[in-house]
Design an enzyme around this catalytic site. Structure first.
Site, short mmCIF file in Angstrom:
data_model
loop_
_atom_site.label_atom_id
_atom_site.label_comp_id
_atom_site.label_asym_id
_atom_site.label_seq_id
_atom_site.Cartn_x
_atom_site.Cartn_y
_atom_site.Cartn_z
N HIS A 1 0.83 -1.21 0.00
CA HIS A 1 0.00 0.00 0.00
C HIS A 1 0.86 1.25 0.00
CE1 HIS A 1 -3.22 2.81 1.26
NE2 HIS A 1 -3.90 2.05 0.44
N HIS B 1 -4.40 5.95 -6.14
CA HIS B 1 -5.62 6.61 -5.66
C HIS B 1 -5.98 7.76 -6.59
CE1 HIS B 1 -4.26 4.45 -2.13
NE2 HIS B 1 -5.51 4.48 -1.70
N HIS C 1 -7.08 -1.98 -5.79
CA HIS C 1 -7.38 -2.57 -4.48
C HIS C 1 -8.03 -3.96 -4.62
CE1 HIS C 1 -6.61 1.58 -3.15
NE2 HIS C 1 -6.20 1.00 -2.04
N HIS D 1 -14.54 5.61 1.86
CA HIS D 1 -13.15 5.17 1.94
C HIS D 1 -12.27 6.07 2.82
CE1 HIS D 1 -8.94 5.45 0.37
NE2 HIS D 1 -8.97 4.20 0.75
N HIS E 1 -10.94 5.55 6.96
CA HIS E 1 -9.52 5.63 7.32
C HIS E 1 -9.31 6.66 8.44
CE1 HIS E 1 -7.26 2.97 4.66
NE2 HIS E 1 -8.09 3.29 3.69
N PHE F 1 -1.62 6.80 4.22
CA PHE F 1 -1.28 5.77 3.24
C PHE F 1 -0.13 4.87 3.67
CE2 PHE F 1 -2.84 8.41 -0.59
CZ PHE F 1 -4.08 7.84 -0.50
N HIS G 1 -11.38 -2.63 2.95
CA HIS G 1 -11.33 -2.63 1.49
C HIS G 1 -12.19 -3.73 0.87
CE1 HIS G 1 -9.08 0.76 0.00
NE2 HIS G 1 -8.54 0.78 1.21
#
Ligand SMILES: *[C@@H]1O[C@H](CO)[C@@H](O)[C@H](O)[C@H]1NC(C)=O
Ligand SMILES: *[C@@H]1O[C@H](CO)[C@@H](O)[C@H](O)[C@H]1NC(C)=O
Ligand SMILES: *[C@@H]1O[C@H](CO)[C@@H](O)[C@H](O)[C@H]1NC(C)=O
Ligand SMILES: *[C@@H]1O[C@H](CO)[C@@H](O)[C@H](O)[C@H]1NC(C)=O
Ligand SMILES: *[C@@H]1O[C@H](CO)[C@@H](O)[C@H](O)[C@H]1NC(C)=O
Ligand SMILES: *[C@@H]1O[C@H](CO)[C@@H](O)[C@H](O)[C@H]1NC(C)=O
Ligand SMILES: *[C@@H]1O[C@H](CO)[C@@H](O)[C@H](O)[C@H]1NC(C)=O
Length: 558
Positions: A128, A148, A157, A285, A289, A306, A319
């Site tokens: 990632h 992204h 993903h 999303h 996070h 990230f 995910h």
């Protein structure tokens, strides 16, 4: 490619309508320019840099994958290539203790592998960081690789989870093993699943010390907030808001591939220039996070940034849910996936369950059955959360409605602006997109700015289940820093482009020469506000469909 066909600004009334014929010519020209170019190819993993944009308090480290001694072969799924049985991914809140214990065993085995093994938990988490903190360049280009902010988000993903799941299955010696998904769009799934926050054996391996303490069981009382804001709502109100959010990101605001998947990114392009994330990437999303990450920790680690997000085993359940939302979106009538060659041929590299590096294509991720898995059906009450129209006719401003002053900081009281538009442009050229381009100045560590159309009485308690709700701008310190963004900026200017065409239709304002936009900060009222914002400028912009027309790079934070 910049095309701002026509702008009418609140400050200056300089109206220069373009001739429809000229616009048609421009459209034809642009559609030629934007035909097939070249797909973003798998990165050159021999040239690996340190992650971009680490906060200054963070030690520099590397998250490069081990370099194989061979040329990675293309892996294409075909019936039977992904294991014998179709695996079923179940909602985490419905799995048995036996399943949870098995998942814990799989992660124990993964964590026991030597760190240099590409299937080890460390290397899996590094994937990632590598694809998201721009450590690689795109093959054949000096542009960094970013998974992204574009149409790469969903297929990248999906492949990532596919190989992760196959590695866990191999370690268990169980070909039927499937990940479970954190079903936070369901009212019974709005806490972190119990086995991801248990302190007892064997589940504790799935826990993570770097989470936001108030959101970890058993202390967490609030439902997960899909539009994370410091101003928390009571649980029932939050669940209703989550349904409103899900309806918006899956249906109301996600009718085209661009809206749902995000903007195209082709070879040599920089995704972040266009801020091209799709609806679901932004929310839930990004917000999940943020909600999970430890807000006392640099970068809001682990989930909040990230370079560490995938260090938390919960990342994979998060995910899996997003991957499932892709499957659900496809089942809604008139929702079509990208067929652009540059999408289908975009490439990534992953290590498979046999520790061999393979090359995969975005276009090959579309059919999960071919990849050997499906999602269990769960009720989706949010499908019924259709927004209501609250206004009838253009709003009239009264003395009770505070107007925003340019440059004046505000936080407690919402304020409104009047933005001019030209109804003749949309009348003569209904195929043009109308965007609100709004610039705000902010000075804050954590603030959410909610925008409403034609709703001057909106305030912090107003819900978002209405046609008048537009968008929420996140103005916050850390969180998912993209390349070239200033990781630690507390202050700055942020410009946001918001698609208005459908909203104006829904509220019946297509004929108006001006509209009222109300800006509502959502900041914790006590003990002290976490920041403030000031209005800088707003205007309407008319563009040819599917042309990205923002020249300004997005602000330092998303
Ligand atoms: C990778 O990209 C960076 C930034 O665009 C550039 O400075 C560097 O030269 C590139 N490296 C290679 C090996 O292409
Ligand atoms: C949520 O869980 C409760 C308790 O297990 C159950 O009674 C209820 O039916 C569930 N709700 C939904 C919508 O599935
Ligand atoms: C829950 O709250 C108690 C009391 O504030 C605290 O001691 C404990 O550490 C918290 N537990 C978690 C998991 O955060
Ligand atoms: C969060 O980060 C702070 C600062 O690094 C640390 O002290 C704390 O233990 C972390 N975890 C939680 C649950 O707060
Ligand atoms: C997906 O793959 C399965 C298995 O090969 C096949 O039966 C099905 O028709 C495919 N679905 C689509 C939409 O192509
Ligand atoms: C917020 O708006 C609601 C109606 O939309 C109203 O009842 C309430 O009094 C308002 N609250 C404040 C603090 O203005
Ligand atoms: C933001 O915009 C205002 C008004 O144009 C300007 O005065 C200010 O310097 C800008 N701030 C930053 C950080 O660019």
């Amino acid at each position: 490619m910049v095309l701002s066909c026509f702008t009418c600004n609140t400050a200056q009334h300089q109206q220069r309508p373009l001739q429809p014929l000229m616009l048609l010519l421009l459209a034809a020209l642009l559609s030629n320019i934007h035909c097939y170019r070249a797909a973003v190819l798998a990165p050159n993993i021999n040239a690996c840099n340190a992650p971009l944009n680490l906060p200054s308090a963070e030690k520099v480290f590397h998250c490069c994958a081990p370099v194989p001694s061979y040329e990675p072969q293309l892996f294409r799924p075909s019936a039977g290539s992904a294991g014998a049985a179709v695996r079923i991914r179940r909602p985490s809140h419905l799995v048995t203790e036996d399943y949870a214990a098995k998942l814990a065993r799989a992660y124990s085995l993964m964590k026991e592998l030597p760190a240099e093994d590409p299937r080890s938990f460390t290397q899996q988490a590094n994937v990632h960081c590598a694809y998201c903190n721009a450590v690689y360049n795109q093959s054949g280009s000096s542009q960094r690789f970013q998974a992204h902010l574009s149409w790469l988000f969903f297929p990248f993903h999906r492949w990532y989870l596919y190989f992760h799941e196959r590695i866990l299955a191999k370690l268990l010696g169980d070909d039927t093993f499937a990940l479970s998904f954190w079903n936070y769009d369901h009212h019974n799934g709005t806490s972190i699943p119990w086995f991801y926050s248990s302190t007892s054996y064997p589940y504790s391996i799935l826990s993570n010390a770097n989470r936001d303490a108030p959101h970890v069981l058993p202390n967490a009382t609030a439902a997960v907030d899909l539009v994370v804001a410091p101003y928390e709502r009571p649980r029932d109100a939050q669940l209703k808001e989550n349904d409103n959010t899900m309806y918006r990101v899956m249906i109301r605001d996600a009718q085209t591939p661009e809206e749902f998947f995000g903007w195209p990114v082709r070879q040599g392009e920089d995704a972040k220039t266009y801020s091209g994330a799709g609806t679901v990437e932004l929310n839930p999303h990004n917000n999940i996070h943020r909600w999970v990450g430890n807000k006392s920790s640099v970068g809001w680690k682990d989930m909040g940034t990230f370079y560490t997000a995938a260090n938390d085993p919960l990342f994979y359940a998060h995910h899996a849910e997003l991957d499932r939302l892709w499957e659900i979106w496809k089942t809604i009538p008139e929702h079509l996936e990208y067929e652009d060659e540059d999408y289908l041929n975009a490439e990534f590299l992953f290590y498979n369950e046999d520790a061999e590096m393979v090359r995969v294509k975005a276009g090959d991720a579309s059919n999960t059955t071919l990849l050997g898995y499906v999602y269990e059906d769960v009720a989706m009450p949010w499908m019924e959360a259709t927004p209501e129209r609250r206004s009838s006719g253009p709003a009239t401003l009264t003395d009770a409605n505070k107007m925003c002053e340019v440059g004046e900081w505000f936080v407690e009281t919402p304020c409104s602006i009047v933005v001019d538009r030209d109804p003749t442009v949309t009348k003569n050229s209904p195929w043009l997109h109308e965007h609100l381009v709004l610039t705000m100045q902010y000075d804050t560590s954590d603030l959410e700015l909610l925008l409403y159309l034609n709703y001057p009485s909106a305030n912090v308690t107003t819900d978002t289940g209405c046609e008048e709700y537009l968008f929420s701008m996140t103005l916050t310190r850390y969180v998912l820093m993209y390349q070239d963004m200033v990781a630690e900026a507390f202050a700055g200017n942020k410009t946001q482009r918001i698609d208005m065409s459908r909203r104006l239709h829904a509220v019946g304002l297509m004929e108006e020469t001006s509209v009222v936009i109300t800006l509502v900060p959502r900041v914790s009222p006590s003990p002290s506000p976490a920041g403030r914002v000031a209005f800088i400028s707003a205007s309407m912009e008319y563009t040819v469909p599917y042309q990205r027309s923002d020249t300004s790079s997005p602000s330092s934070v998303i």
